[in-house]
Design a protein around this motif. Structure first.
Motif, mmCIF file in Angstrom:
data_model
loop_
_atom_site.group_PDB
_atom_site.id
_atom_site.type_symbol
_atom_site.label_atom_id
_atom_site.label_comp_id
_atom_site.label_asym_id
_atom_site.label_seq_id
_atom_site.Cartn_x
_atom_site.Cartn_y
_atom_site.Cartn_z
ATOM 1 N N VAL A 65 0.848 -1.201 0.000
ATOM 2 C CA VAL A 65 0.000 0.000 0.000
ATOM 3 C C VAL A 65 0.881 1.247 0.000
ATOM 4 C CG1 VAL A 65 -1.791 1.265 1.238
ATOM 5 C CG2 VAL A 65 -1.789 -1.252 1.272
ATOM 6 N N ASN A 69 -2.383 5.317 -3.330
ATOM 7 C CA ASN A 69 -3.484 4.361 -3.465
ATOM 8 C C ASN A 69 -4.723 4.796 -2.687
ATOM 9 O OD1 ASN A 69 -1.147 1.617 -3.077
ATOM 10 N ND2 ASN A 69 -1.824 2.581 -4.980
ATOM 11 N N LEU A 70 -4.547 5.558 -1.622
ATOM 12 C CA LEU A 70 -5.610 5.711 -0.634
ATOM 13 C C LEU A 70 -6.829 6.477 -1.138
ATOM 14 C CD1 LEU A 70 -3.574 6.365 2.640
ATOM 15 C CD2 LEU A 70 -4.261 4.194 1.602
ATOM 16 N N TYR A 76 -8.093 0.494 2.443
ATOM 17 C CA TYR A 76 -6.804 0.732 3.098
ATOM 18 C C TYR A 76 -6.803 2.110 3.767
ATOM 19 C CZ TYR A 76 -5.561 -2.917 -0.276
ATOM 20 O OH TYR A 76 -5.540 -4.070 -1.035
ATOM 21 N N SER A 77 -5.924 2.261 4.746
ATOM 22 C CA SER A 77 -5.774 3.538 5.439
ATOM 23 C C SER A 77 -4.289 3.825 5.623
ATOM 24 C CB SER A 77 -6.464 3.488 6.803
ATOM 25 O OG SER A 77 -5.762 2.615 7.681
ATOM 26 N N ASP A 78 -3.985 4.982 6.235
ATOM 27 C CA ASP A 78 -2.588 5.330 6.500
ATOM 28 C C ASP A 78 -1.890 4.263 7.346
ATOM 29 O OD1 ASP A 78 -1.921 8.467 5.787
ATOM 30 O OD2 ASP A 78 -4.043 8.079 6.079
ATOM 31 N N LYS A 85 -0.503 -5.429 0.076
ATOM 32 C CA LYS A 85 -1.938 -5.249 -0.142
ATOM 33 C C LYS A 85 -2.723 -6.521 0.137
ATOM 34 C CE LYS A 85 -1.740 -1.531 -3.576
ATOM 35 N NZ LYS A 85 -2.063 -1.127 -4.965
#
Length: 246
Positions: A65, A69-70, A76-78, A85
């Motif tokens: 990640v 991508n976010l 997904y997150s920080d 992934k």
């Protein structure tokens, strides 16, 4: 296998749904789906197949990640930055639905390992941006007689089809294979990566949700899958069109 009381409550809206019912939900709960690619297209597929109660999800992706991508890969997150992934997606699926069994494979799909990675799946969903991987997945699915939902993205448009060349039409001819749609690989100029040309952030969610729908339809046994048909969606106009291919 009968649904448990917890499953009956979780999937209540499916069970009362005409053409799905308890029998269709049981088929979903017994199914094993392999998802090749946990990026833009794979993320909504993973979320909605997990929510739908697909019993086993094998998530295959070699990447980790990244911050870019976010904005579009919203499972997904920080906190997931630099995490593979496949692993982050499997954890998300398990949190979303503890009734299912997700697993992660942190590797690229190639012509050498595709057979091992995909064997045993009831259906494969592929949404990578790597054409060699697309062709390798399509070949193995055809050889192993596994239906394949495959999708692709441009900056403002996306496409979806379902491949099952081992099945026959009513006239006895086989449904078309991957080569009927893509006889040659596109050049980098014809299909530049999103890192160079960009992609609208909502587009993968729209097209990926359509791909999840094709998988659910096929496995539950209702509706008409996109066999021999290419659905093309435009985010500029909000319109979809379907073209046939042979």
């Amino acid at each position: 296998m009968a649904l448990t009381p917890a499953q009956s409550a979780r999937y209540a809206r499916h069970i009362v749904l005409k053409d799905m019912g308890g029998a269709g939900q049981q088929r979903l709960s017994a199914a094993h789906v392999a998802i090749v690619g946990a990026g833009g297209l794979g993320v909504p597929v993973i979320a909605y197949l997990a929510g739908a109660g697909i019993g086993r999800l094998t998530i295959i992706d070699p990447d980790s990640v990244s911050l870019s991508n976010l904005s579009r890969q919203v499972i997904y997150s920080d906190a997931d930055l630099d995490t593979p992934k496949a692993q982050a997606a499997a954890r998300f699926a398990a949190r979303l639905n503890p009734e299912i069994a997700p697993s992660a494979r942190v590797e690229s799909v190639t012509s050498d390992n595709a057979g091992t990675l995909l064997a045993g799946a009831d259906l494969v969903v592929e949404g990578t941006d790597n054409f060699a991987a697309k062709r390798a997945v399509a070949k193995v699915c055809a050889d192993l007689e596994i239906p394949l939902v495959t999708g692709a993205l441009g900056p403002f448009d996306g496409s979806i089809t379902v491949l099952a060349p081992f099945l026959k039409r009513e006239d006895g001819s086989h449904w078309p294979d991957f080569a009927a749609l893509y006889p040659v690989d596109p050049t980098p100029e014809d299909s530049p990566p999103c890192e160079l040309v960009g992609v609208l952030n909502v587009l993968p969610g729209i097209v990926g949700s359509m791909m999840a729908n094709e998988a659910i339809k096929y496995l539950a046994g209702f509706g008409e899958p996109l066999l021999g048909k290419l659905l093309i969606y435009s985010a500029r106009t909000g319109e979809s069109r379907i073209m046939s291919y042979r």
